[in-house]
Design a protein around this motif. Structure first.
Motif, PDB file in Angstrom:
ATOM      1  N   ASP A 103      83.998  14.229 -42.179  1.00 12.83           N
ATOM      2  CA  ASP A 103      82.777  14.292 -41.377  1.00 12.83           C
ATOM      3  C   ASP A 103      81.698  14.930 -42.221  1.00 12.83           C
ATOM      4  O   ASP A 103      81.905  15.990 -42.824  1.00 12.83           O
ATOM      5  N   GLU A 104      80.501  14.310 -42.264  1.00 13.46           N
ATOM      6  CA  GLU A 104      79.453  14.792 -43.148  1.00 13.46           C
ATOM      7  C   GLU A 104      78.982  16.200 -42.804  1.00 13.46           C
ATOM      8  O   GLU A 104      78.411  16.906 -43.657  1.00 13.46           O
ATOM      9  N   THR A 105      79.206  16.653 -41.588  1.00  9.31           N
ATOM     10  CA  THR A 105      78.716  17.968 -41.179  1.00  9.31           C
ATOM     11  C   THR A 105      79.732  19.086 -41.353  1.00  9.31           C
ATOM     12  O   THR A 105      79.433  20.245 -41.061  1.00  9.31           O
ATOM     13  N   ALA A 106      80.925  18.779 -41.837  1.00  8.88           N
ATOM     14  CA  ALA A 106      81.970  19.797 -41.962  1.00  8.88           C
ATOM     15  C   ALA A 106      81.481  20.938 -42.864  1.00  8.88           C
ATOM     16  O   ALA A 106      80.980  20.697 -43.969  1.00  8.88           O
ATOM     17  N   PRO A 129      70.178  31.157 -42.344  1.00  8.17           N
ATOM     18  CA  PRO A 129      70.545  29.992 -43.158  1.00  8.17           C
ATOM     19  C   PRO A 129      70.776  28.767 -42.281  1.00  8.17           C
ATOM     20  O   PRO A 129      71.365  28.859 -41.202  1.00  8.17           O
ATOM     21  N   SER A 130      70.304  27.621 -42.748  1.00  6.89           N
ATOM     22  CA  SER A 130      70.444  26.385 -41.981  1.00  6.89           C
ATOM     23  C   SER A 130      70.530  25.196 -42.929  1.00  6.89           C
ATOM     24  O   SER A 130      69.865  25.173 -43.965  1.00  6.89           O
ATOM     25  N   ASP A 131      71.327  24.226 -42.552  1.00  6.95           N
ATOM     26  CA  ASP A 131      71.431  22.997 -43.336  1.00  6.95           C
ATOM     27  C   ASP A 131      70.712  21.834 -42.658  1.00  6.95           C
ATOM     28  O   ASP A 131      70.837  20.687 -43.085  1.00  6.95           O
ATOM     29  N   ALA A 132      69.960  22.127 -41.599  1.00  8.35           N
ATOM     30  CA  ALA A 132      69.197  21.094 -40.897  1.00  8.35           C
ATOM     31  C   ALA A 132      67.791  20.980 -41.475  1.00  8.35           C
ATOM     32  O   ALA A 132      67.339  21.831 -42.239  1.00  8.35           O
ATOM     33  N   MET A 133      67.101  19.922 -41.105  1.00 10.67           N
ATOM     34  CA  MET A 133      65.695  19.749 -41.452  1.00 10.67           C
ATOM     35  C   MET A 133      64.978  19.181 -40.235  1.00 10.67           C
ATOM     36  O   MET A 133      65.428  18.203 -39.636  1.00 10.67           O
ATOM     37  N   ASP A 134      63.858  19.819 -39.870  1.00  6.02           N
ATOM     38  CA  ASP A 134      63.064  19.373 -38.730  1.00  6.02           C
ATOM     39  C   ASP A 134      61.770  18.737 -39.209  1.00  6.02           C
ATOM     40  O   ASP A 134      61.078  19.295 -40.074  1.00  6.02           O
ATOM     41  N   PRO A 152      72.768  13.957 -37.705  1.00  5.79           N
ATOM     42  CA  PRO A 152      72.967  15.289 -37.134  1.00  5.79           C
ATOM     43  C   PRO A 152      72.261  16.374 -37.943  1.00  5.79           C
ATOM     44  O   PRO A 152      72.273  17.537 -37.558  1.00  5.79           O
ATOM     45  N   VAL A 153      71.665  15.993 -39.067  1.00  5.15           N
ATOM     46  CA  VAL A 153      71.067  16.951 -39.994  1.00  5.15           C
ATOM     47  C   VAL A 153      69.544  16.898 -39.959  1.00  5.15           C
ATOM     48  O   VAL A 153      68.870  17.931 -39.902  1.00  5.15           O
ATOM     49  N   VAL A 154      68.979  15.692 -40.014  1.00  5.09           N
ATOM     50  CA  VAL A 154      67.521  15.519 -39.989  1.00  5.09           C
ATOM     51  C   VAL A 154      67.096  15.204 -38.564  1.00  5.09           C
ATOM     52  O   VAL A 154      67.591  14.246 -37.958  1.00  5.09           O
ATOM     53  N   ARG A 155      66.182  16.023 -38.026  1.00  2.59           N
ATOM     54  CA  ARG A 155      65.840  15.919 -36.614  1.00  2.59           C
ATOM     55  C   ARG A 155      64.320  15.934 -36.433  1.00  2.59           C
ATOM     56  O   ARG A 155      63.603  16.477 -37.263  1.00  2.59           O
ATOM     57  N   MET A 156      63.857  15.384 -35.360  1.00  2.47           N
ATOM     58  CA  MET A 156      62.457  15.550 -34.971  1.00  2.47           C
ATOM     59  C   MET A 156      62.341  16.893 -34.269  1.00  2.47           C
ATOM     60  O   MET A 156      63.054  17.168 -33.302  1.00  2.47           O
ATOM     61  N   GLY A 157      61.474  17.738 -34.785  1.00  6.10           N
ATOM     62  CA  GLY A 157      61.322  19.067 -34.224  1.00  6.10           C
ATOM     63  C   GLY A 157      60.500  19.056 -32.954  1.00  6.10           C
ATOM     64  O   GLY A 157      59.707  18.143 -32.712  1.00  6.10           O
ATOM     65  N   ALA A 158      60.706  20.076 -32.153  1.00  2.39           N
ATOM     66  CA  ALA A 158      59.882  20.249 -30.954  1.00  2.39           C
ATOM     67  C   ALA A 158      58.443  20.517 -31.379  1.00  2.39           C
ATOM     68  O   ALA A 158      58.195  21.152 -32.408  1.00  2.39           O
TER      69      ALA A 158
END
Length: 308
Positions: free
Chosen positions: A300-303, A255-260, A235-241
């Motif tokens: 949950d890792e995303t909490a 601020p964001s905790d994701a990575m594209d 839910p954190v590391v994603r393929m970006g558009a």
């Protein structure tokens, strides 16, 4: 029952952002030391040994000193946000998507990945594991980061001197992230790493250019699909558009905790640019520490994470 968390180095940028992600969460109780005691060795020793979890937001030498203050019989489990233990034995690398969530969940000592290396490792390690990229290639990595990653002194420098447009550094090579970039990606030689700082508070772009026509490597489509498969359950590391013609890092970035992740290819497939976009204070630092903390606490890792 709530777990106690002591952030050693809580007044620094990383510590403050971790505390912000934990604020208001009933699963944790923050243990704090007042200004008069936060640098007192005896007070820190007591807090470190009494807590369920300790998060070290300190310079490398201070982080090693903090670990030395912990009694071997102590129950405390440690997350170190410094680079002191990222390739050390008996420490788990805090990249759950790479090393396994259960591995992090069961660890007593976790070393938070570096911000730049998080992007590089996410792009390269899965492809080396899959045999789509060679382990012995002389990789290069170009990256830019917001100035908040340099701590209080660099923040003050950029905010006082608004004429700085670009700051290249580590010009003699040997950046402290290189050992983990090499080891955690499964490489046989150091990548040539070229980092720079730009006049934005947060945000980071990490790029690995690949001359596929000169390499024993997979096709652009194979690289893209392999990364998508590797991080499919994250839910954190994603393929970006895939953007049309340009990729922007805005100063107003939230601020964001994701990575594209992105895979850009030439029309004939002979060249590829692997690109990771992340928040140097999110998945590059504080967000990653909280993700590991959640797993270690059985949550949950995303909490508490910011995942737009």
């Amino acid at each position: 029952m709530a777990a106690t968390v002591f952030i050693d180095g809580a007044v620094g940028t990383t510590g403050l952002e971790i505390a912000d992600r934990l604020a208001g969460r009933s699963e944790f109780i923050l243990v704090t030391l007042d200004e008069a005691r936060r640098k007192d060795t005896a007070a820190r020793r007591e807090a470190l040994n009494a807590a369920d979890f300790a998060i070290l937001c300190l310079p490398d030498d201070a982080a090693r000193e903090a670990v030395a203050l912990i009694d071997p019989a102590s129950k405390v489990r440690v997350i170190d946000a410094s680079s002191a233990h990222r390739v050390a034995e008996a420490w788990t690398f805090g990249f759950p998507e790479l090393v396994g969530r259960e591995t992090v969940a069961l660890a007593a000592r976790v070393s938070n990945p570096g911000c730049y290396s998080t992007g590089f490792i996410a792009l390269v390690a899965p492809l080396v594991r899959a045999g789509l990229l060679p382990a012995d290639w002389p990789y290069t990595c170009n990256a830019v980061s917001g100035y908040s990653g340099g701590g209080k002194s660099l923040i003050a420098r950029f905010e006082d001197d608004t004429d700085i447009a670009w700051r290249g550094y580590a010009l003699g090579m040997g950046h402290k992230h290189v050992p983990e970039m090499r080891e955690r990606s499964g490489l046989t030689r150091d990548p040539l790493f070229s980092p720079a700082v730009i006049p934005a508070y947060r945000g980071m772009v990490v790029e690995v250019p690949l001359p596929l026509s000169a390499m024993a490597a997979g096709t652009p489509d194979a690289l893209r699909q392999s990364l998508a498969d590797f991080f499919a359950d994250s839910p954190v590391v994603r393929m970006g558009a895939e953007p049309d013609g340009e990729l922007l890092l805005r100063q107003s970035r939230a601020p964001s905790d994701a990575m594209d992740l992105h895979v850009f290819a030439s029309a004939d497939g002979s060249q590829v640019r692997l690109v990771a976009v992340l928040d140097n204070l999110g998945k590059g630092a504080s967000g990653a520490a909280v993700q590991s903390l959640n797993l270690m606490a059985g949550l949950d890792e995303t909490a508490g994470l910011r995942l737009p």
